[in-house]
Structures are given as structure tokens and as C-alpha cells.
Design an enzyme around this catalytic site. Structure first.
Site, PDB file in Angstrom:
ATOM      1  N   LYS A   1      56.810  31.631  32.935  1.00 33.97           N
ATOM      2  CA  LYS A   1      57.119  32.835  33.746  1.00 33.97           C
ATOM      3  C   LYS A   1      56.536  32.787  35.083  1.00 33.97           C
ATOM      4  O   LYS A   1      57.348  33.085  36.199  1.00 33.97           O
ATOM      5  CB  LYS A   1      56.546  33.985  32.913  1.00 33.97           C
ATOM      6  N   ASN A   2      55.292  32.504  34.872  1.00 24.73           N
ATOM      7  CA  ASN A   2      54.623  32.629  36.392  1.00 24.73           C
ATOM      8  C   ASN A   2      54.819  31.587  37.658  1.00 24.73           C
ATOM      9  O   ASN A   2      54.567  31.471  38.482  1.00 24.73           O
ATOM     10  CB  ASN A   2      53.205  32.572  36.261  1.00 24.73           C
TER      11      ASN A   2
ATOM     12  N   ARG B   1      55.007  43.553  39.370  1.00 24.00           N
ATOM     13  CA  ARG B   1      54.278  43.124  40.507  1.00 24.00           C
ATOM     14  C   ARG B   1      54.613  42.146  41.136  1.00 24.00           C
ATOM     15  O   ARG B   1      54.406  42.013  42.380  1.00 24.00           O
ATOM     16  CB  ARG B   1      52.804  43.377  40.390  1.00 24.00           C
TER      17      ARG B   1
ATOM     18  N   CYS C   1      46.939  48.752  38.135  1.00 18.22           N
ATOM     19  CA  CYS C   1      47.833  47.961  37.082  1.00 18.22           C
ATOM     20  C   CYS C   1      46.567  48.058  35.867  1.00 18.22           C
ATOM     21  O   CYS C   1      45.611  48.304  36.254  1.00 18.22           O
ATOM     22  CB  CYS C   1      47.939  46.689  37.492  1.00 18.22           C
TER      23      CYS C   1
ATOM     24  N   ARG D   1      44.323  45.224  41.474  1.00 23.67           N
ATOM     25  CA  ARG D   1      45.202  44.252  41.963  1.00 23.67           C
ATOM     26  C   ARG D   1      45.655  44.412  43.334  1.00 23.67           C
ATOM     27  O   ARG D   1      46.919  44.685  43.690  1.00 23.67           O
ATOM     28  CB  ARG D   1      46.639  44.323  41.098  1.00 23.67           C
TER      29      ARG D   1
ATOM     30  N   ASP E   1      44.579  34.551  31.397  1.00 19.13           N
ATOM     31  CA  ASP E   1      45.792  35.023  30.655  1.00 19.13           C
ATOM     32  C   ASP E   1      45.922  34.385  29.289  1.00 19.13           C
ATOM     33  O   ASP E   1      46.784  34.838  28.458  1.00 19.13           O
ATOM     34  CB  ASP E   1      47.108  34.289  31.443  1.00 19.13           C
TER      35      ASP E   1
ATOM     36  N   ILE F   1      37.878  37.578  36.213  1.00 17.91           N
ATOM     37  CA  ILE F   1      38.956  37.537  37.355  1.00 17.91           C
ATOM     38  C   ILE F   1      39.504  39.208  37.246  1.00 17.91           C
ATOM     39  O   ILE F   1      39.706  39.558  38.545  1.00 17.91           O
ATOM     40  CB  ILE F   1      40.429  36.741  36.737  1.00 17.91           C
TER      41      ILE F   1
ATOM     42  N   ARG G   1      58.221  41.078  28.321  1.00 22.34           N
ATOM     43  CA  ARG G   1      58.086  40.662  29.764  1.00 22.34           C
ATOM     44  C   ARG G   1      57.806  38.995  30.092  1.00 22.34           C
ATOM     45  O   ARG G   1      58.075  38.451  30.839  1.00 22.34           O
ATOM     46  CB  ARG G   1      56.963  41.211  30.646  1.00 22.34           C
TER      47      ARG G   1
END
Ligand code: EPZ
Length: 416
Positions: A22-23, A92, A116, A121, A304, A326, A396
Site C-alpha cells: 500500500k505505502n 492523508r 489524525c 502528522r 506500522d 514515531i 484501507r
């Protein structure tokens, strides 16, 4: 709103094919706006987020089709330069079109993304990079406008490692005259993939995968085909699924090179991990050992994967410490895991996870994508039935998650 009902307690066994990242897909889809030639992207995961990016590029005037896992773009004519709030607020990563539009047309306007659930963010580093390249930035009525007469290469230092800023600056700088250097750049596999995509289209980027990326501006890019890398976070999630259910899962098409941190930590907690080419085989242990992790930019332990890791540590044989470095608010899964019998206390960005003998199914609610993954993992381990609501967050970022888990022997059903 759809929900999952999971009947826990079954060991997962079998093979699962890992989807595209996805990223990586999101910035690469945005980067097709840099091309006036046609492009074919393969291995794009069919997710709500990639559908939103698809819609956004179409709104800007691009022609994008999305069939199966293939996206075809024909973005010669772009007539809109503004990413509307309606889309930006749902995803985003919409902010990625800013670098691409600015890079090709010297102008872009994007709704300012709001806060968020996982943290503030900010996008100050993206904007600083655009300014260094020669853009003038203004913020009015909730929109950020970037305009430039001409973009010129620049030496840009990011004072925080940022995936988004690195990707956005890369896209903006592709056509900028002269040399651009991004220092303290993100080294994530998706940054490498974006760079490799752009290079395949004719860009001149080097140093991707290190903390100093260099680009020499080019005057044109070509079109062509590109296949996006597999998703190391999805792979990591299935590795933890094997560990938490004391099962054995073979991950096919997995990006083994990107999974060092997960692999090493899983081994330390007692799982067996074997890697053969693009196959990863994970065999869980009955009771995982506790661990101490600090999330960090790649190649460190990924933020993540923090929530999924916490689900695993909640049933370990001792006390684990998890520091989230993070995002400032990425512990929304903690109260939900505790509703299932976990014993987790947080103070600031540290979670102290005392392993419990067993979890018990309960109704829980998803707050964000990875929190959702951790609740699914906990539900697979728990005794009894777990009802997980707000699973649109999972849609998502995980392609066909319940189908993949069902094929491995999980008792999971989606209710509409
Ligand atoms: C990307 O978000 C990912 N999203 C996130 O994954 C991931 O958690 C994050 O990188 C970190 O790995 C996508 O790739 C679409 P950052 P991004 O800019 O780019 C600070 C998921 O679950 N920062 O690397 O938004 C920021 O506050 C999602 O798939 C600034 O200070 O993250 C944070 O502390 C969630 N100023 C740190 O940098 C800026 O201008 C890292 O953020 C930008 C960021």
C-alpha cells in the site's frame, strides 16, 4: 458498517500470498501525474486507499483504470491542480499529488490535512523541501498553494526522518534543473520502490535506500510498465498471526529482505523463521517470550507493526516494554486489547505489557488500520467470540484479509 466476528483458538496453517505494498502503491500512483505518457502499474493492492488515490488522479483530469491488481494511467492532459478536502480528509496520502503536480506543472493546491488519530502528522518538511526547490507556499482557506516560476535543484536536510516528505520532495525534484540532494532521507522499502519506478520512467535518482538521495533533474520522462513491491507490513502481520496462534504459515511473494527486524524479534520470542528466496515460513511457539522494542524508521522496528506486536506480547510469558518513537498517540488499541483480558499500561510513549495466560473474546472497536490488525490477531488467539466493529479501517490497508485468514483455517466472518 461492516464488522468481523472471529471465533478464536485455532492454529493457522497453510500458505498465503502477500499483496502489493500500500505505502509504495500510493506515492507511485501519484507519481504517474509526472508522466505525459501512458503507464501500467502491476501488483497494486485493491484497497480503499488505492481506490481513493485512483479517484483523486481522475478528478485532476488523469485517466486511470483499476482492474484486478493493475492500474493503467493516461495522464497527458491534467486540467485540475487542486486536491479537494473531501478526499484529503479521508486519506492523508492524497498530499502526494502535491509533489507530482508541482514537479510537472509548477503549481499545486492541496487541502491541508487535519489531525489524525495516531498523532499530529504535520507536513512542514514537505513544504520546506518545496520552498528549497524554489516554490512559494501560501496557506489560505484550509488549502496549501505551491507555485514556482522554475524549480531548481537544492540541498535539502530533513531534521526528522519522514517518509512522506522524502517521497513528495523526490517527485517535485524530478524535473528540477540541476542536482537535488535529500539528506536524512527515509530509507523505507517504499521510498526505494518509488525511486526505482521513477528511474524506470527515466529519472536520475541514486542513493535510494540510504539516508542521502541524489537526483539530477531530467527534461522528460517516458511511460512504461512497473510492478510494485510486496507489502512488508502485511507480511509482518501474517508472521505474527502464525506466532500468536502457535501455527505454521508459509508466506509467498514476501519481501524477505525488508523483514529483518520482524524476523529477528520473532526468533527471539521463540518462533522459528525460515527464509527461502521469496518464501518465508513462520512456526509459532506455544507461549512467546517477552521482548523490548523501540519503533524506529527503517531498518528499525516499524511503527506500522507496533500494534500487532503488542497483541503478541500480551500473551507472552513475562513483561514486555514497547516504546513508540514515531507517533505520539499510537496506543489506541491498548484499551481494546485490555477489554480482551490483556494487561497493558501506558505512560507517555511507553507501554508495559504484562503477559497473561489467555485472552477472551469481547466486542471491540477499531480506531485505525494497524490497531485493527492487532485486534484481529488478538481475536484469533482469544477464547470465544470477538466482535470487531469499524473494520473499514482494515479495508484501507489489508487486501481480502478475512479471505486470506479463512484459507489458513481462521474462523472469521464479515457481517454487513
Ligand atoms: C508514512 O506516513 C506511512 N504512510 C505510515 O503508515 C507510517 O506510519 C509512517 O510513514 C512512518 O513509517 C504512508 O506511507 C502512506 P512520516 P507519513 O512523514 O509519511 C514527523 C500505515 O499504517 N513529521 O514518515 O505521514 C511525523 O510527525 C500508515 O500504513 C514531521 O515532523 O509519516 C512523525 O513523527 C500510518 N514533519 C515522523 O515525522 C513532516 O513534515 C514520521 O512521519 C512530516 C513528518
Amino acid at each position: 458498517m461492516d464488522k468481523f466476528i472471529i471465533e478464536g483458538g485455532y492454529s493457522l496453517r497453510g500458505a498465503v500470498k502477500i499483496s502489493g505494498s500500500k505505502n509504495a502503491a500510493l506515492p507511485i500512483m501519484a507519481a504517474t501525474l509526472l508522466l505525459d505518457k501512458d503507464c501500467v502499474l502491476n501488483n497494486i493492492p485493491h484497497l480503499n486507499d488505492t481506490l481513493v488515490m485512483n479517484k483523486l488522479v481522475n478528478i485532476l483530469g488523469g485517466k486511470v483504470s483499476f482492474e484486478g491488481n493493475t492500474v493503467r494511467t493516461a495522464n497527458k492532459k491534467i486540467k485540475e491542480f487542486k486536491a479537494p478536502y473531501d478526499l484529503v480528509k479521508t486519506m492523508r496520502a492524497s498530499v502526494y499529488v502535491m509533489g507530482a503536480l508541482l514537479g510537472r506543472f509548477n503549481k499545486a493546491e492541496v487541502a491541508l490535512p487535519g489531525g489524525c488519530i495516531i498523532g499530529e502528522r504535520p507536513i512542514n518538511l514537505h513544504l520546506m523541501g518545496f520552498e528549497k526547490l524554489g516554490a512559494k507556499i501560501t496557506i489560505e482557506h484550509g488549502y496549501i498553494k505551491a507555485r514556482a516560476k522554475k524549480l531548481r535543484g537544492a540541498d535539502i536536510y530533513l531534521d526528522t526522518v519522514s517518509v512522506g516528505a522524502t517521497a513528495n520532495i523526490l517527485m517535485a525534484a524530478v524535473y528540477a534543473q540541476g542536482e537535488t540532494i535529500i539528506r536524512n532521507a527515509a530509507q523505507e522499502p517504499h521510498i526505494v520502490d518509488l525511486s526505482n519506478f521513477l528511474n524506470k520512467m527515466g529519472a536520475k535518482i541514486s542513493g535510494q535506500g540510504t539516508n542521502t538521495i541524489k537526483l539530477t533533474g531530467v527534461t522528460s520522462l517516458k511511460g512504461g510498465a512497473y510492478s510494485v513491491i510486496s507489502d512488508y507490513i502485511e507480511a509482518g502481520t501474517f508472521m505474527v498471526a502464525a506466532a500468536i496462534t502457535n501455527g505454521k504459515i508459509e508466506l509467498q511473494n514476501a519481501p524477505a529482505d525488508n523483514l529483518e527486524a520482524i524476523k529477528d524479534n520473532l526468533k527471539d520470542t521463540g518462533s522459528e523463521v525460515k527464509i527461502k528466496n521469496k518464501l518465508i515460513i513462520v512456526k509459532g511457539s506455544k507461549i512467546p517470550k517477552p521482548s523490548k522494542i523501540d519503533t524506529a524508521p527503517y531498518p528499525g522496528f516499524p511503527t506500522d507493526m507496533q500494534a500487532q506486536w503488542m497483541a503478541l506480547m500480551s500473551v507472552s510469558s513475562g513483561t514486555s516494554i514497547i516504546n513508540e518513537t514515531i507517533w505520539e498517540k499510537r496506543f489506541m488499541h491498548v484499551p481494546e486489547l485490555n477489554r480482551m483480558g490483556a494487561d497493558i499500561a501506558t505512560k507517555g510513549n511507553t507501554a508495559v505489557v504484562k503477559g497473561v495466560k489467555g485472552l477472551s473474546g469481547a466486542p471491540v472497536m477499531v480506531s485505525d488500520l494497524r490497531a485493527g490488525a492487532s485486534l484481529v490477531l488478538a481475536g484469533l488467539r482469544a477464547k470465544g467470540t470477538t466482535e470487531i466493529s469499524r473494520i473499514y479501517h482494515l479495508d484501507r490497508g489489508y487486501e481480502k484479509i478475512e479471505k486470506k485468514l479463512e484459507a489458513l483455517g481462521a474462523k472469521i466472518r464479515r457481517f454487513k
